[in-house]
Design a protein around this motif. Structure first.
Motif, PDB file in Angstrom:
ATOM      1  N   LYS A 104       0.858  -1.179   0.000  1.00 21.03           N
ATOM      2  CA  LYS A 104       0.000   0.000   0.000  1.00 21.03           C
ATOM      3  C   LYS A 104       0.891   1.224   0.000  1.00 21.03           C
ATOM      4  N   SER A 105       0.799   1.994  -1.072  1.00 16.72           N
ATOM      5  CA  SER A 105       1.705   3.138  -1.210  1.00 16.72           C
ATOM      6  C   SER A 105       1.098   4.405  -0.615  1.00 16.72           C
ATOM      7  N   LEU A 106       1.951   5.360  -0.468  1.00 16.37           N
ATOM      8  CA  LEU A 106       1.561   6.690  -0.017  1.00 16.37           C
ATOM      9  C   LEU A 106       0.463   7.230  -0.928  1.00 16.37           C
ATOM     10  N   ASN A 107      -0.596   7.807  -0.349  1.00 12.51           N
ATOM     11  CA  ASN A 107      -1.648   8.360  -1.210  1.00 12.51           C
ATOM     12  C   ASN A 107      -1.291   9.773  -1.672  1.00 12.51           C
ATOM     13  N   PHE A 108      -1.985  10.219  -2.710  1.00  8.07           N
ATOM     14  CA  PHE A 108      -1.689  11.503  -3.348  1.00  8.07           C
ATOM     15  C   PHE A 108      -1.776  12.652  -2.344  1.00  8.07           C
ATOM     16  N   GLU A 109      -2.774  12.573  -1.462  1.00  9.71           N
ATOM     17  CA  GLU A 109      -2.995  13.649  -0.509  1.00  9.71           C
ATOM     18  C   GLU A 109      -1.760  13.959   0.335  1.00  9.71           C
ATOM     19  N   LYS A 110      -0.955  12.939   0.627  1.00  6.89           N
ATOM     20  CA  LYS A 110       0.173  13.113   1.540  1.00  6.89           C
ATOM     21  C   LYS A 110       1.514  13.345   0.844  1.00  6.89           C
ATOM     22  N   CYS A 111       1.507  13.299  -0.494  1.00  4.08           N
ATOM     23  CA  CYS A 111       2.778  13.414  -1.217  1.00  4.08           C
ATOM     24  C   CYS A 111       3.519  14.718  -0.912  1.00  4.08           C
ATOM     25  N   LEU A 112       2.812  15.831  -0.997  1.00 13.20           N
ATOM     26  CA  LEU A 112       3.473  17.116  -0.776  1.00 13.20           C
ATOM     27  C   LEU A 112       3.981  17.244   0.656  1.00 13.20           C
ATOM     28  N   ALA A 113       3.168  16.778   1.609  1.00 19.59           N
ATOM     29  CA  ALA A 113       3.577  16.851   3.017  1.00 19.59           C
ATOM     30  C   ALA A 113       4.851  16.045   3.253  1.00 19.59           C
ATOM     31  N   VAL A 114       4.938  14.881   2.623  1.00 22.82           N
ATOM     32  CA  VAL A 114       6.122  14.036   2.782  1.00 22.82           C
ATOM     33  C   VAL A 114       7.340  14.696   2.153  1.00 22.82           C
ATOM     34  N   ILE A 115       7.174  15.244   0.939  1.00 21.30           N
ATOM     35  CA  ILE A 115       8.289  15.922   0.282  1.00 21.30           C
ATOM     36  C   ILE A 115       8.822  17.057   1.153  1.00 21.30           C
ATOM     37  N   GLU A 116       7.922  17.830   1.720  1.00 22.44           N
ATOM     38  CA  GLU A 116       8.339  18.962   2.539  1.00 22.44           C
ATOM     39  C   GLU A 116       8.984  18.510   3.850  1.00 22.44           C
ATOM     40  N   SER A 117       8.594  17.328   4.312  1.00 22.74           N
ATOM     41  CA  SER A 117       9.151  16.838   5.582  1.00 22.74           C
ATOM     42  C   SER A 117      10.541  16.226   5.434  1.00 22.74           C
ATOM     43  N   ILE A 118      10.879  15.769   4.224  1.00 25.91           N
ATOM     44  CA  ILE A 118      12.171  15.099   4.044  1.00 25.91           C
ATOM     45  C   ILE A 118      13.139  15.887   3.167  1.00 25.91           C
ATOM     46  N   SER A 119      12.728  17.084   2.723  1.00 26.82           N
ATOM     47  CA  SER A 119      13.579  17.909   1.866  1.00 26.82           C
ATOM     48  C   SER A 119      13.247  19.386   2.076  1.00 26.82           C
ATOM     49  N   PRO A 120      14.089  20.280   1.555  1.00 26.09           N
ATOM     50  CA  PRO A 120      13.797  21.710   1.660  1.00 26.09           C
ATOM     51  C   PRO A 120      12.830  22.205   0.585  1.00 26.09           C
ATOM     52  N   ILE A 121      12.294  21.299  -0.226  1.00 27.22           N
ATOM     53  CA  ILE A 121      11.423  21.666  -1.339  1.00 27.22           C
ATOM     54  C   ILE A 121      10.093  22.226  -0.832  1.00 27.22           C
ATOM     55  N   LYS A 122       9.689  23.367  -1.396  1.00 20.56           N
ATOM     56  CA  LYS A 122       8.398  23.977  -1.107  1.00 20.56           C
ATOM     57  C   LYS A 122       7.708  24.259  -2.445  1.00 20.56           C
ATOM     58  N   PRO A 123       6.982  23.285  -2.989  1.00 21.52           N
ATOM     59  CA  PRO A 123       6.371  23.452  -4.310  1.00 21.52           C
ATOM     60  C   PRO A 123       5.469  24.680  -4.368  1.00 21.52           C
ATOM     61  N   SER A 124       5.563  25.414  -5.469  1.00 26.92           N
ATOM     62  CA  SER A 124       4.789  26.650  -5.618  1.00 26.92           C
ATOM     63  C   SER A 124       3.359  26.406  -6.095  1.00 26.92           C
ATOM     64  N   HIS A 125       3.058  25.174  -6.504  1.00 23.30           N
ATOM     65  CA  HIS A 125       1.737  24.875  -7.070  1.00 23.30           C
ATOM     66  C   HIS A 125       0.859  24.064  -6.112  1.00 23.30           C
ATOM     67  N   LYS A 126       1.078  24.174  -4.824  1.00 23.61           N
ATOM     68  CA  LYS A 126       0.354  23.333  -3.870  1.00 23.61           C
ATOM     69  C   LYS A 126      -1.162  23.466  -4.009  1.00 23.61           C
ATOM     70  N   ARG A 127      -1.624  24.692  -4.123  1.00 19.78           N
ATOM     71  CA  ARG A 127      -3.069  24.921  -4.229  1.00 19.78           C
ATOM     72  C   ARG A 127      -3.632  24.304  -5.509  1.00 19.78           C
ATOM     73  N   ASP A 128      -2.943  24.483  -6.620  1.00 23.30           N
ATOM     74  CA  ASP A 128      -3.412  23.924  -7.897  1.00 23.30           C
ATOM     75  C   ASP A 128      -3.397  22.395  -7.875  1.00 23.30           C
ATOM     76  N   ILE A 129      -2.383  21.815  -7.247  1.00 18.28           N
ATOM     77  CA  ILE A 129      -2.314  20.357  -7.142  1.00 18.28           C
ATOM     78  C   ILE A 129      -3.514  19.831  -6.374  1.00 18.28           C
ATOM     79  N   GLU A 130      -3.873  20.493  -5.307  1.00 17.79           N
ATOM     80  CA  GLU A 130      -5.009  20.059  -4.501  1.00 17.79           C
ATOM     81  C   GLU A 130      -6.315  20.184  -5.283  1.00 17.79           C
TER      82      GLU A 130
END
Length: 314
Positions: A90-116
């Motif tokens: 069972k893989s990570l669901n789409f909803e949590k992808c951005l949260a995981v990226i931000e928790s393990i890297s300095p990445i702050k995607p600029s399109h968070k609202r559009d992705i949601e």
């Protein structure tokens, strides 16, 4: 295999899958406006929205896997290499992808609202609770493609050591799709907002993609940010020069950008700058149709008139 090798192989495979889904989306969207194709129907556009959203999800997961493959698991504490290789987990669901990226890297995607937004609409389509009009579908697909391109170029292209930009031809392939072009230009103009721009009608339209999207790349070159077409400023001045291709350096903006607008028969010389619009003796006259009114103007675009030359160069 050690963790680094697993990270590399897993992220590369997921990235390939993301692009495999991307190309059918592009073909469907291309058919919506390109005069050479049969227009895509609503069913195809819904499928395209689902696939581009899934492509974005896979792109995010590819980045996660490149950092730590265990984070792909819904429960990372139960991560297992055999399950990963078999795809039986069972893989990570789409909803949590951005949260995981931000928790393990300095990445702050600029399109968070559009992705949601596109994620929620995809879910509604999948669960038969969405009746979206065709124009909105095209706009949402365009947003999805824009997200994909920018995330790939910003966070994957260099860090994955890709041989070439796999998204480089998308803008050209979709240059007839109005909603897509509008979406991309909004992103690109924001991205390049700190660059100086040519301010004259000489650069109203790119010869390659027909967009008004030029920036000054350096003292010698203009670049279209939509299609990456580049042209030499001096050559542009020579092309527009009316007297033996004569050009000279503009005393205001200092580019080699002034073209001769006088002819052999004229009693006095006249010069016009293709970059900033500064003129000597008289400006070039333009007949520009704006809101059905025919205007005779100097070379400055309307948006840059009545401002100091220093502001015109920003």
């Amino acid at each position: 295999m050690d963790n680094c090798e697993i990270n590399f192989k897993t992220s590369a495979n997921i990235l390939d899958n993301a692009f495999d889904l991307l190309h059918p989306t592009i073909e469907i969207l291309k058919r919506n406006e390109d005069p050479l194709y049969i227009i895509a129907d609503d069913k195809e556009l819904k499928a395209a929205l689902i696939t581009i959203t899934t492509s974005v999800e896979l792109l995010l997961k590819s980045k996660i896997a490149s950092i730590d493959w265990k984070k792909l698991f819904y429960e990372p504490s139960k991560a297992d290499t055999n399950k990963l290789l078999n795809g039986d987990f069972k893989s990570l669901n789409f909803e949590k992808c951005l949260a995981v990226i931000e928790s393990i890297s300095p990445i702050k995607p600029s399109h968070k609202r559009d992705i949601e937004i596109i994620r929620k609409i995809r879910n509604k389509i999948i669960h038969f609770h969405s009746n979206i009009e065709k124009k909105e579908l095209v706009s949402l697909i365009s947003v999805g493609l824009d997200i994909f391109i920018e995330f790939y170029r910003t966070y994957i292209l260099s860090s994955f050591c890709e041989d070439q930009d796999r998204t480089k031809d998308i803008d050209n392939r979709l240059k007839y799709v109005k909603e897509y072009v509008s979406t991309r230009l909004l992103t690109l103009k924001e991205k390049y907002k700190t660059f100086n721009k040519p301010k004259t009608f000489y650069f109203s339209e790119c010869n390659n993609c027909l967009q008004d999207a030029f920036i000054l790349k350096n003292n010698n070159t203009v670049k279209c940010i939509f299609c990456n077409y580049e042209s030499d400023i001096k050559w542009i001045a020579e092309f527009h020069s009316k007297f033996n291709g004569l050009t000279k350096i503009c005393p205001k903006c200092t580019f080699h950008s002034m073209c001769a607008i006088h002819s052999k028969e004229d009693k006095e010389e006249a010069w016009d700058c293709v970059v900033c619009g500064h003129f000597i003796n008289r400006p070039k006259q333009w007949n520009i149709s704006i809101q059905s009114h025919l205007l005779s103007a100097n070379s400055l675009k309307e948006e840059f008139k009545n401002t100091p030359i220093e502001q015109n160069l920003k």
